[in-house]
Design a protein around this motif. Structure first.
Motif, mmCIF file in Angstrom:
data_model
loop_
_atom_site.group_PDB
_atom_site.id
_atom_site.type_symbol
_atom_site.label_atom_id
_atom_site.label_comp_id
_atom_site.label_asym_id
_atom_site.label_seq_id
_atom_site.Cartn_x
_atom_site.Cartn_y
_atom_site.Cartn_z
ATOM 1 N N TYR A 656 4.201 -5.704 -8.117
ATOM 2 C CA TYR A 656 4.412 -5.952 -6.842
ATOM 3 C C TYR A 656 4.260 -7.273 -6.334
ATOM 4 N N GLN A 658 3.519 -9.573 -2.657
ATOM 5 C CA GLN A 658 2.686 -9.241 -1.482
ATOM 6 C C GLN A 658 2.893 -10.855 -0.668
ATOM 7 N N ASN A 681 0.547 -8.640 4.083
ATOM 8 C CA ASN A 681 1.793 -7.978 3.470
ATOM 9 C C ASN A 681 2.912 -7.503 4.500
ATOM 10 N N SER A 685 5.044 -3.969 1.301
ATOM 11 C CA SER A 685 5.200 -3.787 -0.097
ATOM 12 C C SER A 685 4.146 -2.660 -0.469
ATOM 13 N N ILE A 687 1.411 -1.659 -2.671
ATOM 14 C CA ILE A 687 0.422 -2.424 -3.843
ATOM 15 C C ILE A 687 -0.341 -1.099 -4.459
#
Length: 717
Positions: A656, A658, A681, A685, A687
């Motif tokens: 991911y 961020q 964030n 996204s 996470i």
């Protein structure tokens, strides 16, 4: 859409403030405008317990100042740590908060491989010998400076300094001030902070106080587990969410100061945290409460022109109790952990001439009492009932240590460092009363005796080519001693006495100035970890059976590189990007072809800060963490959804990215007021952290925060 609308409104407000301010002012914070030569001359105390230039520290070092913390809008200590190169966060929703892996290794125990200090005082919790962040809730507003020293630091700090030391300094502010702020945010988050500081030529006093509350992460159960129906025996339905069950609230107070050669420090912490541990919580959820305090006093003195001494005496009290809520409203279960300890250190610093620095140190630490008590009768499993592990009243857990480090500079450009620590834990007794008044009642008295004196070395060579290029070749070892809690689990399973975990690190570090506005850093590291302590938990709800034990079972090797670039393309634009690539392998024969769990191969970090004018800054933080695998279990678990055979206890999690942004406006109305908007964030996204043995039911893994807003108003004067 509502959060997006709110963000647009706030951004509009900041734009209005921007155009109403003095655009010609170009004052730049010192930390963002330093050349490498200037930065390398900054003094750091964490690496050797005495001020030392970064260029002469036998380790990789990161410094964060108050200006940087404010500019980037860090809201918590965990927020700061996850943006340090080589560190990555995992949140397993457990009782000890978020945990950090370092350079491709994550133990599952809350930060037991890094020493965390506050004002040079270790914050180790003595039952588990770890550093859970809920018990170190230092408000970021109180932090004047953070020093992060990466690499084995056991020569200086002893057990636990596997991957380095983090020193949080709250008493460095030199100007008298009063500072207060209030913050509100999503997830029903609110916090308050106030501090007062005063210094004279002979004394100083600093007081910081804070309170914090958040409802925590709110996620539906079907985002965490593949088959919700498998949890119905625990009272869990498809409508279940974690909302309100991962809450946190804390209160924090620290008082520290100096009077001539005497210094003192007092810290009081009270934290309550929700958790999802072993099975999903029911009703209002599980909670754990910590009440900790520590008191330190010390004496620093220049005995002669060449000899300094630092004497320090500290007392620590840690208490935690857990209230469990499972299955239904009538469930009853509790657990308590407590310890009292003190330590006394003597550090001496001798500089006979300009070429030699010698440091001597001794430590006497005593854990006066420690216990683990739990009673959870509502499970109707005798192994969960009426169990107490403690040390006898006339016993103590005593640790003795002595170390010395020599720095030798044969020329102005070359320095050699050699250090050695000798450390021994005296034997002690554990009394355990298992399952009292049940048909499985058993009493055990066991002597924990590790008769070996641990020898912990380090050597380094540092070469300053021309003040623009510095090379460091570093070798060191470190240990991590088994905790009281791990020893207790060992005697329960009737296993061999646990031995300290060990790490051996070889690192090459290179820093250079390629241009006035461009600097780079490069590190190659090779870590060998041995005797790693693993904990195994087994539950059989058909035969009323529970077992948890530890063993020295792990051996890992990690090879990795870290690269960092810092540049200022414009006078008031600061950009720093860094990343690491590492590969960790499990050296046990049966795991040779199995990818190591909780070990991302790639990490990336971005920091960018633009000072629009003398009052306003805008900044962005970015972090990338690549995919991770969960724990590989060597025994089938017939009672955990999704794991009925040997193998992974959950699903692989994707990597991911961020990104967070922060806007700050200082000296509003020229009255010392400031306003700060942080959006965490920003891209919302996903996470996701891999399943751990504490939450096997969450086979999809646990989720981090989505987009979050935090607005802060405050004043400094």
């Amino acid at each position: 859409m509502y959060p997006i609308k709110i963000s647009i409104i706030f951004i509009f407000i900041f734009a209005e403030l921007l155009f109403a301010s003095d655009s010609n002012s170009q004052q730049i914070d010192q930390i963002f405008n330093m050349s490498l030569e200037e930065l390398l001359s900054v003094k750091v105390t964490t690496a050797g317990k005495t001020p030392q230039a970064i260029s002469e520290i036998p380790a990789s070092t990161v410094i964060l100042t108050r200006q940087e913390i404010e500019s980037f809008g860090y809201s918590s200590l965990s927020d700061i740590l996850q943006n340090i190169t080589g560190l990555y966060m995992i949140n397993d929703y457990s009782y000890d908060g978020v945990k950090f892996g370092v350079r491709g290794f994550w133990s599952g125990v809350a930060n037991d491989n890094l020493i965390i200090l506050v004002n040079n005082i270790p914050q180790t919790k003595n039952v588990a010998s770890n550093h859970p962040l809920p018990e170190i809730p230092v408000p970021v507003e109180a932090i004047d400076r953070i020093e992060v020293v990466r690499g084995p630091m056991s020569v200086i700090y002893g057990s636990g300094a596997f991957f380095g030391a983090i020193n949080i300094i709250t008493n460095e502010e030199t100007d008298p001030h009063f500072y207060s702020s209030t913050s509100i945010g999503t997830s029903n988050t609110h916090k308050f902070f106030a501090s007062v500081n005063n210094k004279t030529e002979t004394s100083s006093l600093s007081i910081n106080a804070a309170s914090f509350h958040t409802d925590g992460i709110d996620q539906p159960i079907d985002q965490l587990v593949s088959n919700v129906k498998s949890l119905r025996n625990w009272g869990i339905t498809s409508e279940y969410t974690t909302g309100g069950k991962l809450q946190m609230k804390n209160k924090y107070l620290d008082i520290n100061g100096t009077t001539k050669n005497i210094y003192y420090n007092f810290v009081l912490v009270e934290t309550e945290q929700g958790m999802q541990y072993n099975i999903p919580a029911y009703g209002e959820g599980n909670s754990n409460t910590y009440i900790d305090y520590n008191i330190t006093t010390g004496y620093k003195k220049h005995l002669t022109e060449k000899l300094n001494i630092d004497l320090k005496l500290s007392y620590f009290k840690d208490r935690a109790w857990f209230k469990y809520s499972f299955i239904d409203d009538n469930f009853y279960g509790l657990q308590q952990l407590e310890s009292n300890a003190w330590d006394f250190t003597i550090d001496m610093f001798y500089k006979p001439n300009n070429k030699i620095n010698i440091t001597f140190g001794t430590l006497l630490k005593s854990i006066l009492d420690a216990y683990n008590l739990y009673d959870i009768p509502s499970f109707n499993m005798p192994t969960f009932e009426r169990t107490l592990a403690t040390i006898p009243q006339d016993e103590e857990i005593t640790l003795l240590a002595a170390f010395s480090q020599i720095e030798y500079k044969p020329t102005s450009r070359l320095m050699f460092v050699a250090g050695l620590r000798l450390e021994k834990s005296l034997k002690y007794e554990i009394l355990a009363d298992f399952n009292n008044k049940t048909n499985m009642h058993k009493q055990i008295s066991s002597i924990i005796d590790r008769d070996t004196i641990e020898k912990i070395p380090r050597i380094a060579a540092i070469y300053n080519i021309n003040n623009k290029h510095i090379m460091k070749l570093l070798f060191g070892k470190a240990i991590n001693r088994p905790s009281f809690f791990q020893d207790y689990l060992q005697i329960r399973s009737d296993s061999d006495v646990l031995q300290p975990e060990k790490i051996e690190t070889l690192e090459f570090n290179y820093q250079s100035v390629l241009h006035t506005n461009l600097t780079t850093s490069f590190s190659f590291f090779h870590n060998k970890l041995d005797n790693l302590i693993t904990r195994v938990t087994e539950i059989d709800d058909t035969q009323n059976y529970y077992k948890s034990f530890s063993s020295n079972a792990g051996r890992f090797v990690t090879n990795g590189i870290e690269l960092g670039i810092t540049f200022t393309p414009l006078n008031n634009l600061y950009i720093q990007t860094s990343g690491s690539v590492q590969n960790t392998s499990d050296e046990r024969p049966e795991f040779k072809d199995i990818k190591v769990a909780y070990s991302p191969q790639k990490l990336g970090y971005l920091k960018a800060r633009y000072r629009i004018n003398n009052q306003m800054t805008a900044s962005i933080l970015g972090q990338y963490v690549s995919s991770m695998e969960p724990y590989w279990d060597t025994e089938p678990d017939m009672h955990t959804p999704g794991q009925t055979s040997i193998g992974r206890i959950g699903q692989k999690t994707d990597g991911y990215f961020q990104a967070s942004i922060n806007f700050r406006y200082n000296n509003l109305f020229n009255k010392g007021y400031f306003i700060n908007l942080n959006i965490y964030n920003l891209l919302d996204s996903e996470i996701r952290y891999p399943t751990f043995t504490n939450n096997r039911w969450a086979d999809k893994g646990t989720l981090g925060y989505g987009r979050e807003f935090m607005l802060t108003l405050g004043r400094k004067f």
